[in-house]
Design a protein around this motif. Sequence first.
Motif, PDB file in Angstrom:
ATOM      1  N   GLY A  73      -5.655  -2.406  15.120  1.00 46.25           N
ATOM      2  CA  GLY A  73      -4.650  -3.264  14.815  1.00 46.25           C
ATOM      3  C   GLY A  73      -5.648  -4.393  15.498  1.00 46.25           C
ATOM      4  N   ASP A  74      -6.374  -4.893  16.737  1.00 42.20           N
ATOM      5  CA  ASP A  74      -6.764  -5.586  17.668  1.00 42.20           C
ATOM      6  C   ASP A  74      -8.385  -5.525  17.704  1.00 42.20           C
ATOM      7  OD1 ASP A  74      -7.288  -7.559  19.783  1.00 42.20           O
ATOM      8  OD2 ASP A  74      -5.054  -6.786  20.274  1.00 42.20           O
ATOM      9  N   ASP A  75      -9.037  -6.502  18.081  1.00 38.85           N
ATOM     10  CA  ASP A  75     -10.430  -6.780  17.856  1.00 38.85           C
ATOM     11  C   ASP A  75     -11.367  -5.151  18.483  1.00 38.85           C
ATOM     12  OD1 ASP A  75     -10.633  -8.879  16.964  1.00 38.85           O
ATOM     13  OD2 ASP A  75     -10.153  -9.689  18.717  1.00 38.85           O
ATOM     14  N   CYS A  76     -10.679  -4.148  19.892  1.00 43.42           N
ATOM     15  CA  CYS A  76     -10.761  -3.274  20.353  1.00 43.42           C
ATOM     16  C   CYS A  76      -9.722  -1.518  20.428  1.00 43.42           C
ATOM     17  CB  CYS A  76     -11.992  -3.122  21.647  1.00 43.42           C
ATOM     18  SG  CYS A  76     -13.341  -3.829  21.880  1.00 43.42           S
ATOM     19  N   GLY A 117      -9.771  -5.666  -5.714  1.00 37.40           N
ATOM     20  CA  GLY A 117      -8.328  -5.135  -6.257  1.00 37.40           C
ATOM     21  C   GLY A 117      -7.620  -5.111  -4.930  1.00 37.40           C
ATOM     22  N   LEU A 118      -7.449  -4.479  -3.973  1.00 42.60           N
ATOM     23  CA  LEU A 118      -6.460  -3.577  -2.908  1.00 42.60           C
ATOM     24  C   LEU A 118      -7.607  -4.800  -1.621  1.00 42.60           C
ATOM     25  CD1 LEU A 118      -4.094  -2.347  -1.933  1.00 42.60           C
ATOM     26  CD2 LEU A 118      -6.121  -0.263  -1.331  1.00 42.60           C
ATOM     27  N   GLY A 119      -7.059  -5.403  -1.244  1.00 46.87           N
ATOM     28  CA  GLY A 119      -7.640  -6.473   0.316  1.00 46.87           C
ATOM     29  C   GLY A 119      -7.925  -5.697   0.840  1.00 46.87           C
ATOM     30  N   GLU A 120      -8.819  -5.947   1.911  1.00 46.29           N
ATOM     31  CA  GLU A 120      -9.806  -4.858   2.642  1.00 46.29           C
ATOM     32  C   GLU A 120      -7.935  -4.750   3.876  1.00 46.29           C
ATOM     33  OE1 GLU A 120     -12.923  -7.007   4.650  1.00 46.29           O
ATOM     34  OE2 GLU A 120     -12.112  -5.873   6.945  1.00 46.29           O
ATOM     35  N   PHE A 121      -7.588  -5.884   4.375  1.00 45.16           N
ATOM     36  CA  PHE A 121      -6.826  -5.391   5.104  1.00 45.16           C
ATOM     37  C   PHE A 121      -5.117  -4.485   4.694  1.00 45.16           C
ATOM     38  CE2 PHE A 121      -9.049  -9.524   6.636  1.00 45.16           C
ATOM     39  CZ  PHE A 121      -9.369  -8.720   7.813  1.00 45.16           C
ATOM     40  N   ALA A 122      -5.178  -4.750   3.426  1.00 44.18           N
ATOM     41  CA  ALA A 122      -4.557  -3.816   2.208  1.00 44.18           C
ATOM     42  C   ALA A 122      -4.206  -3.022   3.080  1.00 44.18           C
ATOM     43  CB  ALA A 122      -3.594  -4.238   1.264  1.00 44.18           C
ATOM     44  N   LEU A 123      -5.913  -2.119   2.409  1.00 42.30           N
ATOM     45  CA  LEU A 123      -6.539  -1.315   2.386  1.00 42.30           C
ATOM     46  C   LEU A 123      -6.800  -0.772   3.895  1.00 42.30           C
ATOM     47  CD1 LEU A 123      -9.832  -0.477   0.850  1.00 42.30           C
ATOM     48  CD2 LEU A 123      -9.086   0.833   3.075  1.00 42.30           C
ATOM     49  N   ILE A 124      -6.729  -1.338   4.810  1.00 42.15           N
ATOM     50  CA  ILE A 124      -7.131  -0.438   6.396  1.00 42.15           C
ATOM     51  C   ILE A 124      -5.628  -0.046   6.473  1.00 42.15           C
ATOM     52  CG2 ILE A 124      -7.370  -0.543   8.362  1.00 42.15           C
ATOM     53  CD1 ILE A 124      -9.109  -3.352   7.650  1.00 42.15           C
ATOM     54  N   ARG A 125      -4.046  -0.724   6.519  1.00 43.11           N
ATOM     55  CA  ARG A 125      -2.747  -0.425   6.689  1.00 43.11           C
ATOM     56  C   ARG A 125      -2.498   0.387   5.771  1.00 43.11           C
ATOM     57  NH1 ARG A 125      -1.413  -6.503   6.276  1.00 43.11           N
ATOM     58  NH2 ARG A 125      -1.102  -5.466   4.410  1.00 43.11           N
ATOM     59  N   GLN A 126      -2.347   0.593   4.479  1.00 45.13           N
ATOM     60  CA  GLN A 126      -1.909   1.639   3.601  1.00 45.13           C
ATOM     61  C   GLN A 126      -2.658   2.921   4.064  1.00 45.13           C
ATOM     62  OE1 GLN A 126      -2.050   0.177  -0.144  1.00 45.13           O
ATOM     63  NE2 GLN A 126      -1.245   2.991  -1.095  1.00 45.13           N
ATOM     64  N   TYR A 127      -4.304   2.803   3.812  1.00 47.44           N
ATOM     65  CA  TYR A 127      -4.843   4.749   4.274  1.00 47.44           C
ATOM     66  C   TYR A 127      -4.983   4.627   5.651  1.00 47.44           C
ATOM     67  CZ  TYR A 127      -4.828   3.784  -1.178  1.00 47.44           C
ATOM     68  OH  TYR A 127      -4.529   3.754  -2.238  1.00 47.44           O
ATOM     69  N   PHE A 128      -4.628   3.813   6.302  1.00 51.01           N
ATOM     70  CA  PHE A 128      -5.336   4.248   7.776  1.00 51.01           C
ATOM     71  C   PHE A 128      -4.115   4.066   8.714  1.00 51.01           C
ATOM     72  CE2 PHE A 128      -9.505   3.512   4.556  1.00 51.01           C
ATOM     73  CZ  PHE A 128      -9.431   5.483   4.524  1.00 51.01           C
ATOM     74  N   ALA A 129      -4.202   2.535   9.020  1.00 54.47           N
ATOM     75  CA  ALA A 129      -3.728   2.388  10.258  1.00 54.47           C
ATOM     76  C   ALA A 129      -2.412   3.037  10.147  1.00 54.47           C
ATOM     77  CB  ALA A 129      -3.171   0.851  10.599  1.00 54.47           C
ATOM     78  N   ALA A 130      -1.983   2.990   8.821  1.00 56.75           N
ATOM     79  CA  ALA A 130      -0.176   3.534   8.238  1.00 56.75           C
ATOM     80  C   ALA A 130      -0.064   5.178   8.514  1.00 56.75           C
ATOM     81  CB  ALA A 130       0.371   3.347   7.038  1.00 56.75           C
ATOM     82  N   ALA A 131      -1.506   5.734   8.446  1.00 54.27           N
ATOM     83  CA  ALA A 131      -1.873   7.442   8.502  1.00 54.27           C
ATOM     84  C   ALA A 131      -1.183   8.284   9.404  1.00 54.27           C
ATOM     85  CB  ALA A 131      -3.117   8.000   7.931  1.00 54.27           C
TER      86      ALA A 131
END
Length: 327
Positions: free
Chosen positions: A31-34, A3-17
């Motif tokens: 957002g970067d490697d470290c 369903g929701l792709g990995e990156f969309a999921l990270i963005r929506q629920y975590f990076a934007a939190a």
Amino acid sequence: MAGLGEFALIRQYFAAAACAAPTSGVARGIGDDCALLQLPPGEQLAVSTDSQVAGVHFPLQHDPFLLAQRVLAAAASDLAAMGAAPLGFTLALTLPAADPAWLDGFARGLDVMARACDLVLIGGDTTRGPLNINVTVFGRLPAGRALLRSGARPGDLLCIGGPTGEAAAALPLVLGERAAHGAADRQLLARYWTPAPQLALGQALRGLASAALDVSDGLLADCGHIAEESGVALVIDAARVPLTAALREAAGERALHLALSGGDDYVLAFTLPAAAQPALEASGGLPFHLIGRVEAGSGVRVLDADGCDITPAAGGYQHFGGADGQA
Ligand code: ADP
Ligand code: MG
């Protein structure tokens, strides 16, 4: 993820939190490697990681909003135990599916506890598999000032930062073996699902306590770690162990047993040179209960009001068994 792709999921629920908003001390967040943490000169980085597996550490049937709070609180409690000031955390999530309702509840719970603990989400990893949550917390400490398990000395006082046993008393409710009713049961459930890591107490104990840890496997078992690491004996006066009304109501005659041997309390246990007690009392509103003392010798003993040894036999929970393990 389906369903929701990995990156969309990270963005929506975590990076934007809200809890991922960078603050001082975090030079680069998600957002970067470290992630990059910025420590002032003269400070040390405190790091602790904690994994929780569905069906082992929490029930398969759970509220993700509460689960997130519990997982983050348990990890943050290790920072409190070292006397570290909270900085940030990473979240490694293994999920069976990208379920929006679960993710939404989990992300909201994470926000609540991150704010309460003053922790910023700085990165993580998201994979598919049986539900498994890993949180790594980072904190700051003036170099050489961490609270270790190894500094207790005979003559010191033994203290805890709050009552124990309530989380263990909540287990039948958490596992659905008993239906919750009334304020006492609500208090037990809150203690299990939303522990309050004693970060302020931990930092106040720097320079005062001689040894400290957080009680996660049971008061007796964890006091055993201080005794062993410090090469001393710890003596607990049973009559001084605080038992809350909610614990007494739920556990009856087993209240003391749960307070000594139950787990998941996430309060601090620490030893304090007697000369430091006034300073701690003066430091304003920080909770602590004097429950015993440090003596020469080894191990942990519990004494009743007449001085008779009433130490229970079994130790705390251990995942791979061992002499006193359960499973
Ligand atoms: P990499 O492949 O380089 O390990 P990823 O693609 O796994 O990076 O992740 C991209 C970014 O998103 C990284 O900054 C990582 O820390 C972050 N991230 C991944 N999963 C999570 C998560 N569950 N919570 C917070 N940040 C995450
Ligand atoms: Mg990755």
